[in-house]
Design a protein around this motif. Sequence first.
Motif, PDB file in Angstrom:
ATOM      1  N   PRO A  17      28.769  30.753  69.783  1.00 41.03           N
ATOM      2  CA  PRO A  17      27.931  29.797  69.047  1.00 41.03           C
ATOM      3  C   PRO A  17      28.620  29.144  67.851  1.00 41.03           C
ATOM      4  N   ASP A  18      29.447  29.908  67.135  1.00 43.00           N
ATOM      5  CA  ASP A  18      30.024  29.400  65.885  1.00 43.00           C
ATOM      6  C   ASP A  18      31.467  28.946  66.033  1.00 43.00           C
ATOM      7  N   LYS A  19      31.955  28.923  67.276  1.00 44.68           N
ATOM      8  CA  LYS A  19      33.329  28.498  67.522  1.00 44.68           C
ATOM      9  C   LYS A  19      33.391  26.977  67.646  1.00 44.68           C
ATOM     10  N   GLU A  20      34.494  26.373  67.221  1.00 45.24           N
ATOM     11  CA  GLU A  20      34.633  24.924  67.366  1.00 45.24           C
ATOM     12  C   GLU A  20      34.586  24.526  68.833  1.00 45.24           C
ATOM     13  N   ALA A  21      33.864  23.442  69.110  1.00 44.72           N
ATOM     14  CA  ALA A  21      33.754  22.934  70.481  1.00 44.72           C
ATOM     15  C   ALA A  21      34.397  21.559  70.611  1.00 44.72           C
ATOM     16  N   VAL A  22      34.120  20.679  69.645  1.00 47.78           N
ATOM     17  CA  VAL A  22      34.562  19.280  69.705  1.00 47.78           C
ATOM     18  C   VAL A  22      35.190  18.908  68.363  1.00 47.78           C
ATOM     19  N   VAL A  23      36.391  18.342  68.423  1.00 41.31           N
ATOM     20  CA  VAL A  23      37.061  17.870  67.204  1.00 41.31           C
ATOM     21  C   VAL A  23      37.579  16.461  67.437  1.00 41.31           C
ATOM     22  N   TYR A  24      37.181  15.538  66.580  1.00 41.26           N
ATOM     23  CA  TYR A  24      37.720  14.169  66.596  1.00 41.26           C
ATOM     24  C   TYR A  24      38.572  13.976  65.342  1.00 41.26           C
ATOM     25  N   PRO A  25      39.907  14.151  65.456  1.00 41.07           N
ATOM     26  CA  PRO A  25      40.756  14.052  64.262  1.00 41.07           C
ATOM     27  C   PRO A  25      40.630  12.694  63.560  1.00 41.07           C
ATOM     28  N   GLU A  26      40.491  11.616  64.355  1.00 39.24           N
ATOM     29  CA  GLU A  26      40.424  10.264  63.773  1.00 39.24           C
ATOM     30  C   GLU A  26      39.182  10.076  62.915  1.00 39.24           C
ATOM     31  N   LEU A  27      38.106  10.802  63.237  1.00 36.39           N
ATOM     32  CA  LEU A  27      36.813  10.594  62.571  1.00 36.39           C
ATOM     33  C   LEU A  27      36.471  11.719  61.602  1.00 36.39           C
TER      34      LEU A  27
END
Length: 548
Positions: free
Chosen positions: A21-31
């Motif tokens: 539940p608390d793990k990163e799922a989606v990362v948008y470096p540009e945003l």
Amino acid sequence: MSEPVSITIGNLMDQTTARFPDKEAVVYPELGLRYTFSEFQALCNRVARGLISLGIKPGENIAIWATNVPEWVTTQFASAKMGAVLVTVNTSYRVHELEYLLRQSDSTTLLLIDSFRGVSYTDMLYEICPELNECEPGQLESKRLPRLKNVIFIGDERKPGMFTWGDLLECAENVSDEELARVQSSLKPDDVINMQYTSGTTGFPKGVMLSHKNIVNNAINVAACQNITENDRICIPVPFFHCFGCVMGTLASVATGAVMVPLISFDPLKVLQAVQNEKCTALYGVPTMFIAELNHPEFDTFDLSSLRTGIMAGSPCPIEVMKKVVDVMGASEITIAYGQTESSPVITQTRTNDTIEQRVSTVGRVLPHVEAKIVDPATGEEVAPGEQGELCTRGVHVMKGYYNMPEQTAKAIDNDGWLHTGDLATVDEDGYYKITGRLKDMIIRGGENVYPREIEEFLYQHPKILDVQVVGVPDELYGEQILACIKVKEGETLTIEEVKDFCTGKIARYKIPHYIQVVDEYPMTASGKIQKFRLRENAIKELGLGTK
């Protein structure tokens, strides 16, 4: 061998979220955007409730025309949770292609961004549906697209006749979590949930219908070939509208608990920055993308030591590029995948422990729950190892069929369930496949499949063109380029600029012929069939393109 996984995408997402539940799922470096699995799940649930609120039912087709923006991947999982079939639209499409896809797919809803690379998507839609200028959002009555009712603008700006993304989120308040849960629990793994358009030899794209079961199993198996776990971070610069992005990329991330690190559109510098700054362990791309990254003037300034694996697919990989990806980029466990949209998409893939020779000279072995065979195209009989024939495949990955095209479906999938790929291949004693050519005369330009018939059909509409034949010719950067050999009507003259101007804005840029030759005659067989291979050979000599 264990049975294929039988689960809907929505339930798969819920399972993974419960684990991490608390793990990163989606990362948008540009945003600067980061979602944990529970945050991403909550957003997808909200958008799913918004779609239900608009009156969209399970099995209804909704189209999305956008780059890899966060709303794309959110819509992917939101629509999967409430059962709408996501119809993916190529970001290079123009008016002619968009209108065909929306009409042929019976899409009731379109989500779109404003523009891409200086081309206005909204202007094109208003050209097809001028009625949008006068209607209330959700009340579209289009003459040319009678099924289309809802247009959702991915952004905050108010556009005539369109909902905003914010409106969709607000609509969610009208639908309870219990109602979404009820709808989600009514869905079946064999239901169609994704539809992608692939160009056809008929001259018109066909909607490939893929089920939850098709693409969930493909995503899991493709990830397993790379040894992807929840500890991995996958950089995804390939477009979501292809299976490479939305099955092998986003869905594989959700299936395994890995972090997805998408780029809004491909830029070699941004890829290198993302891999370094986000410590990506896997990188996806077609060979031309890897070439652009390796040859970037700032390449040596980046620390890519986190890279371990990834996928190179879309077109044959040059041996030197593969070696550089392993030795210079450090992706020592990079894999090669082969397939097509009709097979969800991957049929064969190399494994991380295959030798560099196997990874360069073959496209690997079949995935779990996948059968393949090489047959003589003339007799349909299976050929011996090492002999060339057509690659056919059967299993959990084969599409449900082409949307509203039963005859085309019957041509592609035989009575025994074998999908005929149209690709020529060999297989060795160890089960490693090599792609050796194509039965059809498809052109692969920079990872994009281009079907000559589609371009020919379009160019026939030019008032000065009598006949046209389109073939692929070798190109160092893109693998192949498009050549149009045109016969002009008597008494007319036609310039190369006129042809290119006719294409611009109407068909995708990658489909516009790079070379144009005006010819008096075509090489023919004794029975009057045009010999496209001779057109290609002649052009290679005349244009000094060497051999391929």
